[in-house]
Structures are given as C-alpha cells and as structure tokens.
Scaffold this motif. Structure first.
Motif, mmCIF file in Angstrom:
data_model
loop_
_atom_site.group_PDB
_atom_site.id
_atom_site.type_symbol
_atom_site.label_atom_id
_atom_site.label_comp_id
_atom_site.label_asym_id
_atom_site.label_seq_id
_atom_site.Cartn_x
_atom_site.Cartn_y
_atom_site.Cartn_z
ATOM 1 N N ASP A 191 0.461 -1.087 0.096
ATOM 2 C CA ASP A 191 -0.012 0.089 -0.138
ATOM 3 C C ASP A 191 1.233 1.209 0.010
ATOM 4 O O ASP A 191 1.799 1.405 0.982
ATOM 5 C CB ASP A 191 -0.942 0.373 1.009
ATOM 6 C CG ASP A 191 -1.471 1.447 1.092
ATOM 7 O OD1 ASP A 191 -2.855 1.247 0.817
ATOM 8 O OD2 ASP A 191 -1.204 1.748 2.199
ATOM 9 N N GLU A 192 0.287 2.340 -0.480
ATOM 10 C CA GLU A 192 1.238 3.606 -1.098
ATOM 11 C C GLU A 192 1.699 4.356 0.037
ATOM 12 O O GLU A 192 2.861 4.661 1.073
ATOM 13 C CB GLU A 192 1.022 4.178 -2.534
ATOM 14 C CG GLU A 192 1.903 4.731 -2.758
ATOM 15 C CD GLU A 192 1.689 6.030 -4.259
ATOM 16 O OE1 GLU A 192 1.750 7.605 -3.904
ATOM 17 O OE2 GLU A 192 1.379 5.587 -4.677
ATOM 18 N N THR A 193 0.529 3.870 0.640
ATOM 19 C CA THR A 193 0.104 4.672 2.366
ATOM 20 C C THR A 193 1.122 4.280 2.877
ATOM 21 O O THR A 193 2.363 4.704 4.210
ATOM 22 C CB THR A 193 -0.727 5.111 3.227
ATOM 23 O OG1 THR A 193 -2.044 5.518 2.199
ATOM 24 C CG2 THR A 193 -1.097 5.957 4.103
ATOM 25 N N GLU A 194 1.454 3.314 3.416
ATOM 26 C CA GLU A 194 2.295 2.654 3.854
ATOM 27 C C GLU A 194 3.620 2.418 3.567
ATOM 28 O O GLU A 194 4.416 2.791 4.561
ATOM 29 C CB GLU A 194 1.975 0.434 3.941
ATOM 30 C CG GLU A 194 0.723 0.620 4.346
ATOM 31 C CD GLU A 194 0.781 0.264 6.144
ATOM 32 O OE1 GLU A 194 1.891 0.004 7.083
ATOM 33 O OE2 GLU A 194 -0.585 0.711 6.682
ATOM 34 N N LEU A 195 3.515 2.623 2.097
ATOM 35 C CA LEU A 195 5.387 2.472 1.796
ATOM 36 C C LEU A 195 5.800 4.445 2.162
ATOM 37 O O LEU A 195 7.126 3.987 2.663
ATOM 38 C CB LEU A 195 5.268 3.045 0.494
ATOM 39 C CG LEU A 195 5.034 1.832 0.435
ATOM 40 C CD1 LEU A 195 5.570 1.491 -2.327
ATOM 41 C CD2 LEU A 195 6.161 0.913 0.580
ATOM 42 N N ASP A 196 4.330 5.191 2.791
ATOM 43 C CA ASP A 196 5.322 6.590 2.697
ATOM 44 C C ASP A 196 5.508 6.598 4.424
ATOM 45 O O ASP A 196 6.727 7.468 4.116
ATOM 46 C CB ASP A 196 3.302 7.408 2.179
ATOM 47 C CG ASP A 196 3.385 8.028 1.099
ATOM 48 O OD1 ASP A 196 4.230 7.657 0.489
ATOM 49 O OD2 ASP A 196 2.504 7.692 1.764
ATOM 50 N N ASP A 197 5.424 5.783 5.101
ATOM 51 C CA ASP A 197 5.261 5.462 6.677
ATOM 52 C C ASP A 197 6.844 4.688 6.510
ATOM 53 O O ASP A 197 6.993 5.612 7.324
ATOM 54 C CB ASP A 197 3.975 4.751 7.225
ATOM 55 C CG ASP A 197 2.425 5.284 7.386
ATOM 56 O OD1 ASP A 197 2.834 6.206 7.042
ATOM 57 O OD2 ASP A 197 1.903 4.644 7.964
ATOM 58 N N ILE A 198 6.949 3.923 5.662
ATOM 59 C CA ILE A 198 8.063 3.530 6.004
ATOM 60 C C ILE A 198 9.469 3.967 5.313
ATOM 61 O O ILE A 198 10.070 4.341 5.984
ATOM 62 C CB ILE A 198 8.604 2.060 5.131
ATOM 63 C CG1 ILE A 198 7.502 0.999 6.048
ATOM 64 C CG2 ILE A 198 9.346 1.491 4.653
ATOM 65 C CD1 ILE A 198 6.694 0.055 4.377
ATOM 66 N N GLY A 199 8.747 4.995 4.687
ATOM 67 C CA GLY A 199 10.263 6.367 4.459
ATOM 68 C C GLY A 199 11.707 5.451 4.156
ATOM 69 O O GLY A 199 12.686 6.546 4.820
ATOM 70 N N GLY A 200 11.632 4.467 3.409
ATOM 71 C CA GLY A 200 12.942 4.204 2.745
ATOM 72 C C GLY A 200 13.445 3.203 3.836
ATOM 73 O O GLY A 200 15.010 2.990 3.455
ATOM 74 N N ASP A 201 13.018 3.002 4.873
ATOM 75 C CA ASP A 201 13.841 1.646 6.537
ATOM 76 C C ASP A 201 13.957 1.062 5.625
ATOM 77 O O ASP A 201 13.051 0.455 5.871
ATOM 78 C CB ASP A 201 13.023 2.750 7.326
ATOM 79 C CG ASP A 201 13.846 1.581 8.126
ATOM 80 O OD1 ASP A 201 13.948 0.210 8.844
ATOM 81 O OD2 ASP A 201 14.071 2.832 9.552
ATOM 82 N N GLN A 202 14.769 0.199 5.402
ATOM 83 C CA GLN A 202 15.067 -0.699 4.927
ATOM 84 C C GLN A 202 14.245 -2.142 5.546
ATOM 85 O O GLN A 202 13.939 -3.226 5.617
ATOM 86 C CB GLN A 202 16.767 -1.427 4.393
ATOM 87 C CG GLN A 202 16.734 -2.941 3.731
ATOM 88 C CD GLN A 202 17.727 -3.313 3.558
ATOM 89 O OE1 GLN A 202 18.811 -2.286 3.935
ATOM 90 N NE2 GLN A 202 17.809 -3.915 2.877
#
Length: 112
Positions: free
Chosen positions: A25-36
């Motif tokens: 989900d794109e919203t979840e990707l926003d929250d992750i912010g690139g943290d592997q």
C-alpha cells in the motif's frame, strides 16, 4: 543497485516496488520512508512469507538495474547506454543522438 539508491529516492521506487509486490500500500510505503528493516518487516506481514524468504526476494530485486527515471546522473546514464548496446543495430553507435530515428543516411524533408 544498492539500498542507498532506494532509500535516497524512496517515492520514485513506489511503482517498481508495487510491480514486484502488488499487495503493498502506498500509504504504508510513505510511513516506511526508505527504512530497509521496516520495509522487510512490512513485506513479511503483507506477503505472509518468512523473514529469510523476504530478504532473499529483496536481494534478488536489488540485483536489478536502477530504473532510468529514478536516478539521473551521467555515470549511471552512460552505464545504461552501454548496456543497451546489445539492442543497437550493427554499425550504429549506442551513444549517437536518437532524436531522429531510422538510418543516419536517410534524409527526410517534412515540407514535402
């Protein structure tokens, strides 16, 4: 590619990520912010795979090329151009300007 390419250009990778893992989900990707680590944990939750499987899948994905619309720099561009040479016809130069398609000796007059 290296993870730092992904992390530094995180939103630009959304399309490639969603292509590889369609359930994200794109919203979840926003929250992750690139943290592997957060991304791996999220993929474990979304895919139902175990941690080792997700890490291997991610390593495989990272072996691919950086999408050309993500990182625009001369070194990367020239490397990508060189790789594309296998698709260029014999006798043509992969570094030539491709603004005009067709044979170099083909002259077309658009005013006719």
């Amino acid at each position: 590619m290296k993870w730092h390419h992904v992390e530094e250009n995180w939103p630009a990778f959304y399309e490639a990520i969603q292509e590889k893992w369609p359930d994200v989900d794109e919203t979840e990707l926003d929250d992750i912010g690139g943290d592997q680590r957060a991304f791996i944990k999220y993929l474990v939750d979304v895919t139902g795979q175990d941690n080792a499987e997700v890490k291997e899948e991610l390593r495989e994905w990272l072996r691919g090329e950086i999408p050309s619309d993500v990182v625009m720099d001369p070194i990367h561009d020239n490397h990508s151009i060189a790789l594309s040479s296998k698709y260029v016809g014999e006798g043509e130069d992969e570094y030539d300007d491709d603004a005009r398609f067709g044979q170099d000796d083909d002259v077309r007059n658009d005013g006719d």
